[in-house]
Enzyme design. Structure first.
Site, PDB file in Angstrom:
ATOM      1  N   LYS A   1      32.759  41.753  41.039  1.00  0.00           N
ATOM      2  CA  LYS A   1      33.436  41.638  39.745  1.00  0.00           C
ATOM      3  C   LYS A   1      34.541  40.599  39.846  1.00  0.00           C
ATOM      4  O   LYS A   1      35.389  40.659  40.724  1.00  0.00           O
ATOM      5  CB  LYS A   1      34.043  42.970  39.301  1.00  0.00           C
TER       6      LYS A   1
ATOM      7  N   CYS B   1      48.424  32.891  46.966  1.00  0.00           N
ATOM      8  CA  CYS B   1      49.093  33.957  47.706  1.00  0.00           C
ATOM      9  C   CYS B   1      49.710  33.464  49.005  1.00  0.00           C
ATOM     10  O   CYS B   1      50.678  34.039  49.492  1.00  0.00           O
ATOM     11  CB  CYS B   1      48.119  35.097  47.980  1.00  0.00           C
TER      12      CYS B   1
ATOM     13  N   GLU C   1      56.749  38.483  44.923  1.00  0.00           N
ATOM     14  CA  GLU C   1      55.834  37.373  44.664  1.00  0.00           C
ATOM     15  C   GLU C   1      55.950  36.932  43.207  1.00  0.00           C
ATOM     16  O   GLU C   1      55.851  37.740  42.293  1.00  0.00           O
ATOM     17  CB  GLU C   1      54.398  37.802  44.974  1.00  0.00           C
TER      18      GLU C   1
ATOM     19  N   GLU D   1      42.916  41.535  50.729  1.00  0.00           N
ATOM     20  CA  GLU D   1      43.662  40.277  50.859  1.00  0.00           C
ATOM     21  C   GLU D   1      44.649  40.268  49.700  1.00  0.00           C
ATOM     22  O   GLU D   1      44.263  40.100  48.541  1.00  0.00           O
ATOM     23  CB  GLU D   1      42.703  39.081  50.793  1.00  0.00           C
TER      24      GLU D   1
END
Length: 488
Positions: free
Chosen positions: A185, A295, A391, A261
């Site tokens: 997905k 990332c 982040e 991840e």
């Protein structure tokens, strides 16, 4: 690759049990450079997940896919050739839907991920599926032992929006090489990019029905069903750390194999003997790559206190040369953020950082049309503040002072994340010594590039569990069975 046109927009179809199909609902995909609708994807529901998992289960249990590495290698080579043959259609789609610049599609946004497929096809040529442990004497008899590596089963793979082809193929290629079957997905922001892979597989490869199923959905229940379905054996997810925590908790009910991840807040350390001009250029143009939506990008810049203002000026000067705009223009270096929601999040974090005491050197503005955000430098940043800890996923760099090498390492490690990092120094051995003390899964020394299909990628701490790419990436999709027999 088939493309349907509906009112001038691009559409794709789900792939379930070997069939390309629509559903009763659609999911709009926006062009982030304009904010306008680019295309539509079929919106999958929980029932579609159940059907896809059932197809994957049958393909794993009832066919020889899991036990025929020679056939799998042939199929992966077919997929690689098909991706290459369709590269220009995929490039146009990626630029329009992802907001990726044309230059990025020649690298990690599109063409470089193709090489992941070829890497795993080649790896199957000489991969050792059996490890001989030799004989051991037990109670007067000789026992021969060995370990066989087997496919782990049905994989639920969920990818993020920022690099949809890279993230999908880094999961799909090793899973198929291992003999697993997959329900993939993509992110609801970039559904067409992921569905395009399903269409290529269906139309241009011999991969059997049910081995690969590709869905698109914005329904949170779809992701939940994929990660908790009793017939799913492995979950692989790329995305935010908060969602990764939820997936890990949900998968624990059936003790699925999970690898993740996740996010990062990586630090680039400029040692006091570094070439500040070179390092500042590297730092500036790195953090605005794909508008900061990466990332592993180094979003904290650690500099000696005495060089703080000098480096701030150098970075700001570099930001002034960053050309943003139409991602299809070869001159464009920085494209847009993926959505207005993401841009609002970035802007709010920058405003809170300034309110908390950081100095806004340059940037901090929304740019129109589309979802662009100006390259932003925040100086005098407190290493414990939100902007240094959380982040951002935007083109924002936090400049932090340190006193000595030990202090730099301490600040770099002062994070829940541990994905990547970098160091610049005129002394290679000193740089390596610092690199080895920073607890991250990847690290760049004086501009070294670690990202390649043969190199494992992943993080320490809350940046994830497990590794993608390299031989390690294949091993994530394998189980090990130890066998023994009595020998004369």
């Amino acid at each position: 690759m088939s493309t349907q046109e509906v009112a001038g927009t691009v559409t794709r179809r789900l792939l379930v049990d070997g069939l390309l199909r629509e559903t009763g609902q659609t999911l709009a995909s926006l062009d982030p450079a304009t904010g306008e609708v680019y295309g539509y994807a079929p919106e999958a529901g929980v029932a579609d997940v159940d059907e896809a998992v059932a197809a994957a289960r049958r393909a794993f249990d009832d066919t020889n896919w899991a036990t025929n590495p020679r056939f799998r290698r042939r199929c992966l080579n077919q997929l690689y050739r098909a991706l290459r043959d369709n590269v220009e259609d995929l490039r146009a789609l990626t630029i329009a839907e992802v907001g990726a610049t044309r230059a990025l599609t020649q690298g990690n946004q599109l063409e470089s991920p193709f090489e992941i497929v070829r890497f795993y096809a080649d790896l199957l040529g000489d991969f050792e599926w059996t490890e001989d442990l030799g004989n051991v004497e037990i109670r007067g008899q000789q026992h021969h032992r060995w370990v066989e590596k087997e496919a782990a089963g049905v994989v639920a793979a969920i990818a993020a929006y920022n690099y949809p082809h890279q993230l999908a193929l880094a999961k799909l290629a090793p899973a198929l090489a291992a003999g697993c079957t997959v329900v993939l997905k993509g992110a609801p922001d970039t559904p067409l990019s992921t569905l395009s892979l399903g269409e290529i597989i269906a139309n241009h490869t011999e991969i059997p029905a049910g081995v690969v199923n590709v869905l698109a959905s914005s329904d949170i229940e779809v992701g939940k069903r994929m990660t908790t379905h009793p017939d799913v054996d492995v979950v692989t997810f790329t995305g935010s750390t908060p969602v990764g925590r939820e997936i890990m908790a949900a998968a624990s009910a059936t003790l699925k194999k999970v690898f993740l991840e996740l996010g990062g807040k990586s630090a680039m350390i400029l040692l006091d003997d570094a070439d500040y001009t070179t390092a500042a250029t590297f730092a500036a143009f790195s953090v605005v790559t794909h508008a900061g939506q990466g990332c592993a990008l180094t979003t904290r810049l650690l500099v000696p206190a005495q060089a703080h203002d000098q480096v701030a000026e150098l970075v700001a000067a570099n930001f002034a040369h960053v050309h943003h705009g139409d991602p299809n223009d070869p001159k464009t270096y920085m494209g847009p953020l993926i959505s207005e929601k993401q841009r609002d999040k970035v802007h709010a974090m920058v405003q809170r950082a300034v309110a908390a005491g950081a100095t806004l050197v340059t940037g901090g503005q929304k740019l129109d049309p589309g979802f662009f955000y100006a390259p932003t430098l925040l100086a005098n940043v407190d290493p414990d503040s939100e902007i240094a800890q959380e982040e951002v996923f935007g083109p924002v760099l936090a400049l932090i002072s340190y006193t000595d090498d030990d202090d730099a390492v301490r600040i770099a490690n002062n994070s829940i994340y541990g994905l990547s990092g970098a160091v610049f120094s005129a002394d290679a051995e000193r740089a390596k010594a610092v690199a080895r003390r920073v607890r991250t899964g990847t690290f760049s020394i004086n501009g070294g590039n670690y990202f390649h299909p043969d190199a494992p990628f992943g993080g320490y701490k809350q940046s994830g569990i497990g590794r993608e790419m390299g031989t390690d990436g294949l091993e994530e999709f394998l189980e090990r069975k130890t066998l023994a027999e009595v020998v004369a």
